[in-house]
Design a protein around this motif. Sequence first.
Motif, PDB file in Angstrom:
ATOM      1  N   ALA A   1       0.836  -1.196   0.000  1.00 19.82           N
ATOM      2  CA  ALA A   1       0.000   0.000   0.000  1.00 19.82           C
ATOM      3  C   ALA A   1       0.873   1.249   0.000  1.00 19.82           C
ATOM      4  CB  ALA A   1      -0.901  -0.019   1.231  1.00 19.82           C
ATOM      5  N   VAL A   2       0.367   2.288  -0.632  1.00 18.89           N
ATOM      6  CA  VAL A   2       1.047   3.580  -0.655  1.00 18.89           C
ATOM      7  C   VAL A   2       0.114   4.583   0.009  1.00 18.89           C
ATOM      8  CG1 VAL A   2       1.980   5.423  -2.106  1.00 18.89           C
ATOM      9  CG2 VAL A   2       2.277   3.035  -2.782  1.00 18.89           C
TER      10      VAL A   2
ATOM     11  N   THR B   1       6.007   9.084  -2.391  1.00 18.80           N
ATOM     12  CA  THR B   1       6.702   9.959  -3.331  1.00 18.80           C
ATOM     13  C   THR B   1       5.936   9.953  -4.649  1.00 18.80           C
ATOM     14  OG1 THR B   1       8.065   8.184  -4.227  1.00 18.80           O
ATOM     15  CG2 THR B   1       8.940   9.358  -2.299  1.00 18.80           C
ATOM     16  N   ALA B   2       6.327  10.835  -5.551  1.00 23.82           N
ATOM     17  CA  ALA B   2       5.691  10.875  -6.867  1.00 23.82           C
ATOM     18  C   ALA B   2       5.827   9.527  -7.563  1.00 23.82           C
ATOM     19  CB  ALA B   2       6.293  11.984  -7.718  1.00 23.82           C
ATOM     20  N   ALA B   3       6.997   8.912  -7.462  1.00 27.42           N
ATOM     21  CA  ALA B   3       7.223   7.616  -8.107  1.00 27.42           C
ATOM     22  C   ALA B   3       6.350   6.527  -7.486  1.00 27.42           C
ATOM     23  CB  ALA B   3       8.694   7.228  -8.010  1.00 27.42           C
ATOM     24  N   GLU B   4       6.212   6.532  -6.160  1.00 25.89           N
ATOM     25  CA  GLU B   4       5.383   5.528  -5.496  1.00 25.89           C
ATOM     26  C   GLU B   4       3.911   5.719  -5.868  1.00 25.89           C
ATOM     27  OE1 GLU B   4       7.973   4.661  -1.446  1.00 25.89           O
ATOM     28  OE2 GLU B   4       6.613   6.378  -1.498  1.00 25.89           O
ATOM     29  N   LEU B   5       3.465   6.980  -5.909  1.00 26.47           N
ATOM     30  CA  LEU B   5       2.076   7.250  -6.297  1.00 26.47           C
ATOM     31  C   LEU B   5       1.827   6.839  -7.738  1.00 26.47           C
ATOM     32  CD1 LEU B   5       1.662  10.714  -4.556  1.00 26.47           C
ATOM     33  CD2 LEU B   5       0.578   8.570  -3.875  1.00 26.47           C
TER      34      LEU B   5
ATOM     35  N   GLY C   1      -4.386  -0.150  -3.960  1.00 24.29           N
ATOM     36  CA  GLY C   1      -3.321  -0.011  -2.969  1.00 24.29           C
ATOM     37  C   GLY C   1      -3.105   1.369  -2.382  1.00 24.29           C
ATOM     38  N   LEU C   2      -3.937   2.340  -2.699  1.00 28.67           N
ATOM     39  CA  LEU C   2      -3.776   3.678  -2.136  1.00 28.67           C
ATOM     40  C   LEU C   2      -4.506   3.760  -0.800  1.00 28.67           C
ATOM     41  CD1 LEU C   2      -2.412   6.344  -3.039  1.00 28.67           C
ATOM     42  CD2 LEU C   2      -4.664   7.111  -3.765  1.00 28.67           C
ATOM     43  N   THR C   3      -3.876   4.390   0.180  1.00 30.77           N
ATOM     44  CA  THR C   3      -4.498   4.580   1.488  1.00 30.77           C
ATOM     45  C   THR C   3      -4.384   6.043   1.900  1.00 30.77           C
ATOM     46  OG1 THR C   3      -2.484   4.115   2.754  1.00 30.77           O
ATOM     47  CG2 THR C   3      -3.910   2.235   2.250  1.00 30.77           C
TER      48      THR C   3
ATOM     49  N   GLY D   1      -3.251   5.284   6.269  1.00 34.43           N
ATOM     50  CA  GLY D   1      -3.267   3.843   6.462  1.00 34.43           C
ATOM     51  C   GLY D   1      -4.630   3.199   6.305  1.00 34.43           C
ATOM     52  N   GLN D   2      -5.646   3.980   5.964  1.00 34.67           N
ATOM     53  CA  GLN D   2      -7.002   3.456   5.857  1.00 34.67           C
ATOM     54  C   GLN D   2      -7.424   3.302   4.403  1.00 34.67           C
ATOM     55  OE1 GLN D   2      -8.865   2.586   8.647  1.00 34.67           O
ATOM     56  NE2 GLN D   2      -6.908   3.006   9.643  1.00 34.67           N
ATOM     57  N   ALA D   3      -8.047   2.183   4.110  1.00 33.46           N
ATOM     58  CA  ALA D   3      -8.625   1.966   2.788  1.00 33.46           C
ATOM     59  C   ALA D   3      -9.922   2.757   2.693  1.00 33.46           C
ATOM     60  CB  ALA D   3      -8.900   0.476   2.576  1.00 33.46           C
TER      61      ALA D   3
END
Length: 106
Positions: A21-22, A28-32, A80-82, A85-87
């Motif tokens: 999860a990110v 970061t921009a790359a992770e997003l 996978g975006l949170t 930490g919450q979905a």
Amino acid sequence: MFKKILAATALLFAVASSFAAVDVNKGTAAELDGIKGVGPAMSKRILDARKEGEFKDWSDFMQRVKGVKEKKAAKLSTDGLTVNGQAFGGAPAAAPAKAAKAPAKQ
């Protein structure tokens, strides 16, 4: 035998990290960009909005990032975006209704 174990471990690590999860407040921009549905334009909008302060919750995120409504938020969360930490859990829960007063006795 050792090479097979090492290869299997590396494969499991690669698969597990691809589903990591990110968090929008930390990524970061790359992770997003690694989240399906988030491209360079959206990651820039996220980072620009984040400069104003961290996102409190999904509702705050949807209000501050153009192009993200409930359907898109649900899809991003599934991918996978949170937020903190919450979905995404859909619409915010309604406030509990106040109990109706009993009719006054005459």
